[in-house]
Structures are given as structure tokens and as C-alpha cells.
Design a protein around this motif. Structure first.
Motif, PDB file in Angstrom:
ATOM      1  N   ASN A   1     -11.920 -12.868   9.134  1.00 54.41           N
ATOM      2  CA  ASN A   1     -13.233 -12.787   8.575  1.00 54.41           C
ATOM      3  C   ASN A   1     -13.690 -11.749   7.844  1.00 54.41           C
ATOM      4  O   ASN A   1     -14.716 -11.255   8.076  1.00 54.41           O
ATOM      5  CB  ASN A   1     -14.346 -13.666   9.555  1.00 54.41           C
ATOM      6  N   VAL A   2     -12.860 -11.269   6.953  1.00 55.81           N
ATOM      7  CA  VAL A   2     -12.958  -9.952   6.480  1.00 55.81           C
ATOM      8  C   VAL A   2     -12.568 -10.437   4.982  1.00 55.81           C
ATOM      9  O   VAL A   2     -11.912 -11.236   4.598  1.00 55.81           O
ATOM     10  CB  VAL A   2     -12.269  -8.758   7.012  1.00 55.81           C
ATOM     11  N   SER A   3     -13.125  -9.363   4.279  1.00 57.09           N
ATOM     12  CA  SER A   3     -12.700  -9.673   2.704  1.00 57.09           C
ATOM     13  C   SER A   3     -11.266  -9.422   2.465  1.00 57.09           C
ATOM     14  O   SER A   3     -10.618  -8.480   3.050  1.00 57.09           O
ATOM     15  CB  SER A   3     -13.498  -8.788   1.741  1.00 57.09           C
ATOM     16  N   VAL A   4     -10.620 -10.135   1.475  1.00 54.95           N
ATOM     17  CA  VAL A   4      -9.113  -9.675   1.190  1.00 54.95           C
ATOM     18  C   VAL A   4      -8.894  -8.375   0.939  1.00 54.95           C
ATOM     19  O   VAL A   4      -7.819  -7.691   0.917  1.00 54.95           O
ATOM     20  CB  VAL A   4      -8.680 -10.849   0.123  1.00 54.95           C
ATOM     21  N   ASN A   5      -9.898  -7.593   0.397  1.00 53.23           N
ATOM     22  CA  ASN A   5      -9.855  -6.140  -0.430  1.00 53.23           C
ATOM     23  C   ASN A   5      -9.994  -5.437   1.217  1.00 53.23           C
ATOM     24  O   ASN A   5      -9.795  -4.152   0.936  1.00 53.23           O
ATOM     25  CB  ASN A   5     -10.924  -5.711  -1.294  1.00 53.23           C
ATOM     26  N   ALA A   6     -10.283  -5.576   2.281  1.00 55.72           N
ATOM     27  CA  ALA A   6      -9.989  -5.072   3.567  1.00 55.72           C
ATOM     28  C   ALA A   6      -8.970  -5.045   4.362  1.00 55.72           C
ATOM     29  O   ALA A   6      -8.954  -4.502   5.236  1.00 55.72           O
ATOM     30  CB  ALA A   6     -11.715  -5.228   4.398  1.00 55.72           C
ATOM     31  N   VAL A   7      -7.822  -5.686   3.809  1.00 56.83           N
ATOM     32  CA  VAL A   7      -6.594  -5.836   4.528  1.00 56.83           C
ATOM     33  C   VAL A   7      -5.484  -5.159   3.765  1.00 56.83           C
ATOM     34  O   VAL A   7      -5.645  -5.092   2.400  1.00 56.83           O
ATOM     35  CB  VAL A   7      -6.394  -7.330   4.385  1.00 56.83           C
ATOM     36  N   PHE A   8      -5.231  -4.163   4.254  1.00 54.72           N
ATOM     37  CA  PHE A   8      -3.987  -3.334   3.644  1.00 54.72           C
ATOM     38  C   PHE A   8      -2.380  -3.448   4.826  1.00 54.72           C
ATOM     39  O   PHE A   8      -2.547  -3.322   5.840  1.00 54.72           O
ATOM     40  CB  PHE A   8      -4.339  -2.012   3.534  1.00 54.72           C
TER      41      PHE A   8
ATOM     42  N   GLY B   1       7.603  -6.401  11.910  1.00 53.43           N
ATOM     43  CA  GLY B   1       7.230  -5.152  12.350  1.00 53.43           C
ATOM     44  C   GLY B   1       6.263  -4.311  11.219  1.00 53.43           C
ATOM     45  O   GLY B   1       6.005  -2.980  11.645  1.00 53.43           O
ATOM     46  N   VAL B   2       5.863  -5.015  10.231  1.00 53.44           N
ATOM     47  CA  VAL B   2       5.080  -4.612   9.139  1.00 53.44           C
ATOM     48  C   VAL B   2       3.655  -4.294  10.008  1.00 53.44           C
ATOM     49  O   VAL B   2       3.188  -4.878  10.955  1.00 53.44           O
ATOM     50  CB  VAL B   2       4.880  -5.270   7.938  1.00 53.44           C
ATOM     51  N   ILE B   3       3.071  -3.052   9.509  1.00 52.79           N
ATOM     52  CA  ILE B   3       1.566  -2.589  10.363  1.00 52.79           C
ATOM     53  C   ILE B   3       0.718  -2.968   9.185  1.00 52.79           C
ATOM     54  O   ILE B   3       0.698  -2.764   7.917  1.00 52.79           O
ATOM     55  CB  ILE B   3       1.620  -1.198  10.469  1.00 52.79           C
ATOM     56  N   VAL B   4      -0.409  -3.784   9.564  1.00 47.10           N
ATOM     57  CA  VAL B   4      -1.510  -4.062   8.563  1.00 47.10           C
ATOM     58  C   VAL B   4      -2.874  -3.385   9.177  1.00 47.10           C
ATOM     59  O   VAL B   4      -2.940  -3.299  10.238  1.00 47.10           O
ATOM     60  CB  VAL B   4      -1.710  -5.626   8.627  1.00 47.10           C
ATOM     61  N   LYS B   5      -3.560  -2.934   8.193  1.00 49.61           N
ATOM     62  CA  LYS B   5      -4.949  -2.300   8.564  1.00 49.61           C
ATOM     63  C   LYS B   5      -6.055  -3.785   8.223  1.00 49.61           C
ATOM     64  O   LYS B   5      -6.140  -3.840   7.093  1.00 49.61           O
ATOM     65  CB  LYS B   5      -5.149  -1.111   7.825  1.00 49.61           C
ATOM     66  N   VAL B   6      -6.807  -3.700   9.108  1.00 50.97           N
ATOM     67  CA  VAL B   6      -7.770  -4.830   8.915  1.00 50.97           C
ATOM     68  C   VAL B   6      -8.909  -4.074   9.417  1.00 50.97           C
ATOM     69  O   VAL B   6      -9.273  -4.000  10.653  1.00 50.97           O
ATOM     70  CB  VAL B   6      -7.278  -6.087   9.644  1.00 50.97           C
ATOM     71  N   GLY B   7      -9.850  -3.860   8.448  1.00 55.49           N
ATOM     72  CA  GLY B   7     -11.303  -3.016   8.670  1.00 55.49           C
ATOM     73  C   GLY B   7     -10.495  -1.654   9.023  1.00 55.49           C
ATOM     74  O   GLY B   7      -9.977  -0.956   8.717  1.00 55.49           O
TER      75      GLY B   7
END
Length: 148
Positions: free
Chosen positions: A94-101, A110-116
Motif C-alpha cells: 500500500n505504497v506508491s510505485v515511486n516509493a519502491v526501489f 536475493g535482490v534487496i528492495v527498499k519499500v518506504g
């Protein structure tokens, strides 16, 4: 550590592909020019030799380009999977698509994602049909975000 945003993932282009196309078309142009000179001056063998060299170089570059083409198709497929994964994750959290990296441009285990403000490691199943997120903490908080 670099993290890539949705805009970068959607618009990434490979400069190497363009460079290879330029080399192929310039070699083709040289081949046509040298062949026309050879047809004009049939007694001079230097144009025939240059035509053969240009043709063999074009043949070699075309073979290399075909091999790279199949590899780049796989990379583009995985990149589009990453775009879809980022969209799916943004809906789930429930975050903007622009807040996920993401730390990679390809969807791999094994990829790391940044959510917020949180960081998660993505564990993919063998068939990449399911995934799980495990919260992780970075030892080096020095990150840069690429979102062109």
C-alpha cells in the motif's frame, strides 16, 4: 549500494546495442561502397580484397550480434519482470510505485528492495511463481537512488 526506481527500470536502454547497430550498418555501407568500386575497376584486386574483408567482418559482427541479441532478450525479459514485481509489491505494501526501489534491474533471488524506510530481501521460488520477503538491515547505509 545503488537502488533503482520504477522510472529507471522502465526506460533503461542499452548503449552497447546501439553501438553494435552503428558498427554493423557502417560496415554494410563500406561493403557496398567497396563492392561498387570493385565492379567499376575489375582489374584492380585491392577492391576485391577489401570487399571480402568487409564481408567477413560483417558476417562476424552479425554472428556476435545474434548471440548478444538472445542474451539481451533474456535480460529485457527479466527487467520487465522486475517492473511488474515492483508494481505488485507497491500494491501489496500500500505504497506508491515511486516509493519502491530495487538493488538490481533484474528479478533474481536475493535482490534487496527498499519499500518506504524498510529493506527486504526477496526469496523467489524455483519457478519464480511465488516469493517471500525477509526484512533485512544494511551494514553500510550509504545508498544512492537512481530514478531517471
Amino acid at each position: 549500494m545503488k537502488f533503482y526506481g520504477i522510472n529507471y527500470l522502465q526506460t533503461q536502454s542499452n548503449l552497447n546495442d546501439y553501438l553494435k547497430y552503428i558498427i554493423i550498418f557502417s560496415t554494410l555501407f563500406v561493403l557496398i561502397v567497396v563492392f561498387s568500386l570493385y565492379m567499376r575497376h575489375r582489374l584492380q584486386t585491392k577492391y576485391r580484397d577489401l570487399t571480402i574483408i568487409a564481408f567477413l567482418f560483417l558476417l562476424f559482427i552479425s554472428g556476435v550480434q545474434y548471440a548478444d541479441y538472445t542474451n539481451s532478450q533474456n535480460v529485457h525479459s527479466q527487467s520487465s519482470q522486475m517492473v511488474n514485481f515492483v508494481r505488485l509489491l507497491s500494491k501489496e505494501k500500500n505504497v506508491s510505485v515511486n516509493a519502491v526501489f530495487a538493488s538490481s534491474v533484474q528479478l533474481t533471488d536475493g535482490v534487496i528492495v527498499k519499500v518506504g524506510d524498510g529493506y527486504y530481501r526477496v526469496n523467489l521460488s524455483a519457478d519464480q511463481a511465488t516469493y517471500s520477503l525477509v526484512e533485512v538491515w544494511l551494514t553500510n547505509p550509504d545508498i544512492s537512488i537512481v530514478n531517471n
